[in-house]
Design an enzyme around this catalytic site. Sequence first.
Site, PDB file in Angstrom:
ATOM      1  CG  ASP A 154       0.010  -3.859   2.783  1.00  0.00           C
ATOM      2  OD1 ASP A 154       0.453  -3.405   1.712  1.00  0.00           O
ATOM      3  OD2 ASP A 154      -0.273  -3.159   3.774  1.00  0.00           O
TER       4      ASP A 154
ATOM      5  CG  HIS B  26      -0.549   0.447   2.470  1.00  0.00           C
ATOM      6  ND1 HIS B  26      -0.211  -0.423   3.487  1.00  0.00           N
ATOM      7  CD2 HIS B  26      -0.363   1.691   2.965  1.00  0.00           C
ATOM      8  CE1 HIS B  26       0.162   0.271   4.542  1.00  0.00           C
ATOM      9  NE2 HIS B  26       0.076   1.565   4.265  1.00  0.00           N
TER      10      HIS B  26
ATOM     11  CB  SER C 153       2.813   1.813   6.153  1.00  0.00           C
ATOM     12  OG  SER C 153       1.577   1.846   6.797  1.00  0.00           O
ATOM     13  N   GLY C 154       5.054  -0.518   6.199  1.00  0.00           N
ATOM     14  CA  GLY C 154       6.119  -1.194   5.482  1.00  0.00           C
ATOM     15  C   GLY C 154       7.319  -1.501   6.348  1.00  0.00           C
TER      16      GLY C 154
HETATM   17  C1  4AZ Z   1      -1.062   3.635   8.298  1.00  0.00           C
HETATM   18  O1  4AZ Z   1      -2.003   4.300   7.933  1.00  0.00           O
HETATM   19  C2  4AZ Z   1      -1.188   2.814   9.511  1.00  0.00           C
HETATM   20  N1  4AZ Z   1      -1.799   1.230  14.144  1.00  0.00           N
HETATM   21  C3  4AZ Z   1      -0.116   2.096   9.943  1.00  0.00           C
HETATM   22  C4  4AZ Z   1      -0.227   1.344  11.087  1.00  0.00           C
HETATM   23  C5  4AZ Z   1      -1.400   1.303  11.774  1.00  0.00           C
HETATM   24  C6  4AZ Z   1      -2.489   2.017  11.356  1.00  0.00           C
HETATM   25  C7  4AZ Z   1      -2.383   2.785  10.217  1.00  0.00           C
HETATM   26  C8  4AZ Z   1      -1.483   0.476  13.009  1.00  0.00           C
HETATM   27  O2  4AZ Z   1      -0.018   3.625   7.670  1.00  0.00           O
END
Ligand code: 4AZ
Length: 326
Positions: free
Chosen positions: A129, A76, A226-227
């Site tokens: 993902d 993502h 993320s990632g």
């Molecule tokens: C995000 O939006 C995201 N709490 C990453 C991790 C989490 C929620 C959202 C987990 O990148």
Amino acid sequence: MRALRYPLIGTAVLLLVAPVPVRAGNRGIIGGQAVKVADVPWTVALASRERFGPVRSGQFCGGALVSRTTVVTAAHCLSREVLGVEMSEAKDLRVIVGRDDLRGGAGKEIALKDAWVNPAFNPETNGGDVAVLTLAEPVTDKAPIAMAKEGDAAYKPGTEAGVYGWGDMFGNGAYSPTLRGALVYVMEDGMCRQAYPGGPEGVYQPSTMLCAGLPRGGRDACQGDSGGPLVARGRLVGLVSWGSGCAQAGRPGVYTRVSAVAALVWAHSVDPAPGAAPPAAPPPAQPPVAPPVRPPAPSVAPSASPQVAPPAPGAGKRPGRRPRWA
Ligand code: 4AZ
């Protein structure tokens, strides 16, 4: 991605609320303490100044170095929703290694030679993902991290795991300029299912996801992480993927289960999986042709030609590596 409700920029990982029982001596990391990238050298930042601006080196996601030229991250992260354009139009995507403080220039920024985004990634459920980035040049001075395999004890519920990133520190868009980490615990699939039975955020799928946090919340990854890596027992067990908000009680962070995607990662890596059969040796160079010195004619003809070179060790025994993008 549709399911993620917060703007994606920044860092994550912090314990916000009540101190949970922690082991003495671990406080330097627990609850979003600063972490030195030298201690977690496989933690990398994904960046694009063009897309995200020059502040914080253009960081927008995390990743993990799993071989000299291979970084794994979340699919993502490379979506149009995050980048604002198709990945092919984001010309200055970089992986940053060895940089604690994104405001500085330490470490190295490496361009991508290739990027594979899992075509099976489902933005509705958040399943699959994962993406694989091939670096334009190998990282030779940082150790990659081993990916956990199926059945790894690190997936046992209750196992301590560290999550690292430069994402949102409070769930309010305050992205960290410096690398942080938090200690969380691998949770039971039953709890994860209960938290995410199927709603707008996503659906918990134990075969391809794991969830981690604290029952009372307070520590988690968040937007911008993320990632990035979730590491237990020295192995990469998860990639920060999704969740409902950040660090809320009963809403653990959900991670891509690395053991479920490791084969896919190696299939799209130019480096072989550790322990995999090495590529077949090239045929030995022909020795320079010397003028034949004719031995005296034997009285009996030899039974086999002495000119036939023995096969290279292992030659013909192993299939060649799959083409990368097959
Ligand atoms: C995000 O939006 C995201 N709490 C990453 C991790 C989490 C929620 C959202 C987990 O990148």
